[in-house]
Design a protein around this motif. Structure first.
Motif, PDB file in Angstrom:
ATOM      1  N   ASP A 212      55.889  49.817  31.924  1.00 26.01           N
ATOM      2  CA  ASP A 212      54.472  50.216  31.920  1.00 26.01           C
ATOM      3  C   ASP A 212      53.578  48.998  32.109  1.00 26.01           C
ATOM      4  O   ASP A 212      52.560  49.060  32.810  1.00 26.01           O
ATOM      5  CB  ASP A 212      54.113  50.921  30.612  1.00 26.01           C
ATOM      6  N   ALA A 213      53.962  47.891  31.482  1.00 26.46           N
ATOM      7  CA  ALA A 213      53.165  46.669  31.594  1.00 26.46           C
ATOM      8  C   ALA A 213      53.156  46.144  33.027  1.00 26.46           C
ATOM      9  O   ALA A 213      52.120  45.717  33.537  1.00 26.46           O
ATOM     10  CB  ALA A 213      53.720  45.607  30.649  1.00 26.46           C
ATOM     11  N   ILE A 214      54.314  46.197  33.695  1.00 23.61           N
ATOM     12  CA  ILE A 214      54.379  45.759  35.094  1.00 23.61           C
ATOM     13  C   ILE A 214      53.481  46.625  35.963  1.00 23.61           C
ATOM     14  O   ILE A 214      52.694  46.113  36.781  1.00 23.61           O
ATOM     15  CB  ILE A 214      55.836  45.828  35.605  1.00 23.61           C
ATOM     16  N   ALA A 219      48.707  46.990  39.212  1.00 21.78           N
ATOM     17  CA  ALA A 219      47.695  47.959  39.660  1.00 21.78           C
ATOM     18  C   ALA A 219      46.287  47.498  39.301  1.00 21.78           C
ATOM     19  O   ALA A 219      45.343  47.679  40.074  1.00 21.78           O
ATOM     20  CB  ALA A 219      47.968  49.330  39.033  1.00 21.78           C
ATOM     21  N   GLN A 220      46.134  46.878  38.132  1.00 21.31           N
ATOM     22  CA  GLN A 220      44.803  46.546  37.627  1.00 21.31           C
ATOM     23  C   GLN A 220      44.529  45.050  37.538  1.00 21.31           C
ATOM     24  O   GLN A 220      43.372  44.646  37.449  1.00 21.31           O
ATOM     25  CB  GLN A 220      44.618  47.167  36.238  1.00 21.31           C
ATOM     26  N   GLY A 221      45.586  44.234  37.532  1.00 21.57           N
ATOM     27  CA  GLY A 221      45.391  42.800  37.376  1.00 21.57           C
ATOM     28  C   GLY A 221      45.160  42.422  35.925  1.00 21.57           C
ATOM     29  O   GLY A 221      45.242  43.254  35.014  1.00 21.57           O
ATOM     30  N   ALA A 222      44.844  41.178  35.715  1.00 20.70           N
ATOM     31  CA  ALA A 222      44.603  40.684  34.355  1.00 20.70           C
ATOM     32  C   ALA A 222      43.279  41.224  33.828  1.00 20.70           C
ATOM     33  O   ALA A 222      42.335  41.437  34.590  1.00 20.70           O
ATOM     34  CB  ALA A 222      44.580  39.166  34.353  1.00 20.70           C
ATOM     35  N   PRO A 223      43.170  41.444  32.524  1.00 18.70           N
ATOM     36  CA  PRO A 223      41.919  41.950  31.957  1.00 18.70           C
ATOM     37  C   PRO A 223      40.800  40.918  32.060  1.00 18.70           C
ATOM     38  O   PRO A 223      41.053  39.711  32.107  1.00 18.70           O
ATOM     39  CB  PRO A 223      42.286  42.231  30.495  1.00 18.70           C
TER      40      PRO A 223
END
Length: 348
Positions: A212-214, A219-223
Motif C-alpha cells: 500500500d505504501a509503494i 501515485a501521490q509522491g511525498a507529502p
C-alpha cells in the motif's frame, strides 16, 4: 584507517592492484584492513600465506588466506548469485560494482558492525548481482539478508536517467549498497520487542502494509512539508525505507569524514573569519566523540565539499538538509552502531 602501500608507504586507493607510486603488486587483506605486497600472487606474513582472490582477473584485489581453504575472498564469497559467465557485458559491469561492495565491507568492518555470511546462517548477508542488460528487469532490494543489485546501474547514462525520472538528488551504486545494508542491520541490531518499540517511536510502525505504501508513494509522491522530518522523499514511503535511508546517510557521513580525517583535512577558522566559526578537525571514528561532534564537523565539512563541487561545475556533494527530526533519527542509528561495535565482525 589510511590504506598505504607496504613497499613505499604511499597512499593507496582501496581498488588498486598495484601501487602507482612504486609499482609494487598489491593485495588487500580484509582481516587487517591493509595492503600486503605480493610476489607471483602470494604474500607471506608470520605463519600465514595469502593468495590473490580467484576473481582478480575480474577486478577483485583482495587476498585469501591459505587457511580459509577457498579460492575466492570474503567479499566474493558473499556474492550468492552472479550473471552467467557468457554474459561478458554484465561481468564487465561487475568490476565497478565489486569496488563499491568492497568499499562498503571495509566501512562496516571499520565501524565494527557484525557481518555474518548467508552461507553460515539463515538471514546472513549476501548479494545477488544481476543485470537488467541481460534481458530481465532487476529490482534493487533486500530480502532476508540478501541484497539484490542491478549491475546496469554502473552505466552512468542509465543510472542518471533513473535518477532524473525518480526525482532523486543522489544515486550511486555505493548509495544503493548503503541503503540496502541498512535494511539488513535493522533486522540484525534490533534484537527484541523493546528495541523495535523504540525504533517505531521514531520511524513509524514497519508492520504497515508495504505494498500500500509503494502504491501511495508512486501515485501521490511525498507529502507536503516532508523536508521537515525526513532525509529524502523516498524515506517518506514507509518506515522500512525511512530507517534504511537514515542508515545510509549515517554511512555517507561517517565514511566521508573518515576519508577527510585520513587525508589530514582541517578547517582553520582563523584563515576564513566569518565563514567557519571554529577550527574543524574531522575524526576517523566518532563512536567515542559522539554524534553531536560528528554532525558539527559534518556541517562545516559538507559546506566546504559543496563549494568544491560547485567550483568544478558539479552538483553539491551532499544536497541534503539535516532537520532536528532527522538528527534524532541519525542519533538513534549512531547508538545502534556504537552498541554493536563490541561484536566482532564475522569473516575477518
Amino acid at each position: 584507517m589510511t590504506p598505504r602501500c607496504p613497499n613505499c608507504a604511499s597512499f593507496a586507493f582501496l581498488d588498486w592492484h598495484e601501487c602507482e607510486h612504486c609499482g609494487a603488486t598489491l593485495g588487500y587483506r580484509f582481516s587487517s584492513l591493509s595492503f600486503l605486497q605480493t610476489m607471483d600472487g602470494v604474500a607471506t606474513e608470520g605463519d600465514e600465506t595469502w593468495r590473490h582472490c580467484a576473481n582478480r582477473d575480474w577486478g577483485c584485489n583482495w587476498l585469501v588466506a591459505d587457511s580459509e581453504d577457498a579460492a575466492r575472498c570474503f567479499s566474493c564469497r558473499l556474492s550468492r548469485t552472479l550473471p552467467p559467465r557468457d554474459d561478458t557485458i554484465a561481468w564487465e559491469k561487475l568490476r565497478d560494482t565489486g569496488i563499491a561492495k568492497r568499499r562498503l565491507l571495509v566501512q562496516l568492518a571499520e565501524l565494527e558492525l557484525p557481518i555474518t555470511p548467508f552461507y553460515e546462517q539463515e538471514g546472513g548477508l549476501g548479494f545477488d548481482l544481476l543485470s537488467s542488460f541481460s534481458g530481465t528487469r532487476v529490482m534493487i532490494g533486500h530480502a532476508n539478508g540478501i541484497i539484490t543489485l542491478d549491475l546496469a546501474e554502473t552505466v552512468d547514462d542509465y543510472r542518471e536517467t533513473l535518477r532524473v525520472r525518480l526525482g532523486e538528488p543522489y544515486r550511486t551504486m555505493l548509495g544503493h549498497l548503503r541503503h540496502e545494508v541498512g535494511h539488513y542491520y535493522q533486522q540484525v541490531l534490533l534484537r527484541d520487542e523493546a528495541a523495535w518499540d523504540g525504533c517505531r517511536a521514531l520511524f513509524g510502525d514497519e508492520r504497515a502494509s508495504y505494498q500500500d505504501a509503494i502504491s501511495r508513494h508512486y501515485a501521490q509522491g511525498a507529502p507536503a512539508g516532508w523536508e521537515a522530518s525526513f532525509i529524502s522523499e523516498y524515506a517518506t514511503m514507509h518506515p522500512w525505507e525511512d530507517f534504511a535511508e537514515t542508515f545510509a546517510h549515517y554511512l555517507h557521513i561517517t565514511g566521508t569524514l573518515a576519508t577527510a580525517a585520513a587525508a589530514g583535512v582541517v578547517l582553520d577558522a582563523s584563515r576564513v573569519p566569518g565563514i567557519v566559526e571554529h577550527d574543524v578537525v574531522p575524526l576517523t571514528d566518532y563512536r567515542e566523540a559522539g554524534i553531536e561532534r560528528m554532525l558539527d564537523d559534518w556541517h562545516w565539512l559538507s559546506l566546504m565539499f559543496n563549494r568544491v563541487n560547485r567550483a568544478m561545475g558539479h552538483r553539491d556533494l551532499y544536497p541534503f538538509t539535516l532537520e532536528p527530526p532527522v538528527v534524532e533519527k541519525l542519533t538513534y542509528v549512531h547508538g545502534l552502531v556504537v552498541g554493536a561495535s563490541s561484536t566482532p565482525a564475522a569473516g575477518t
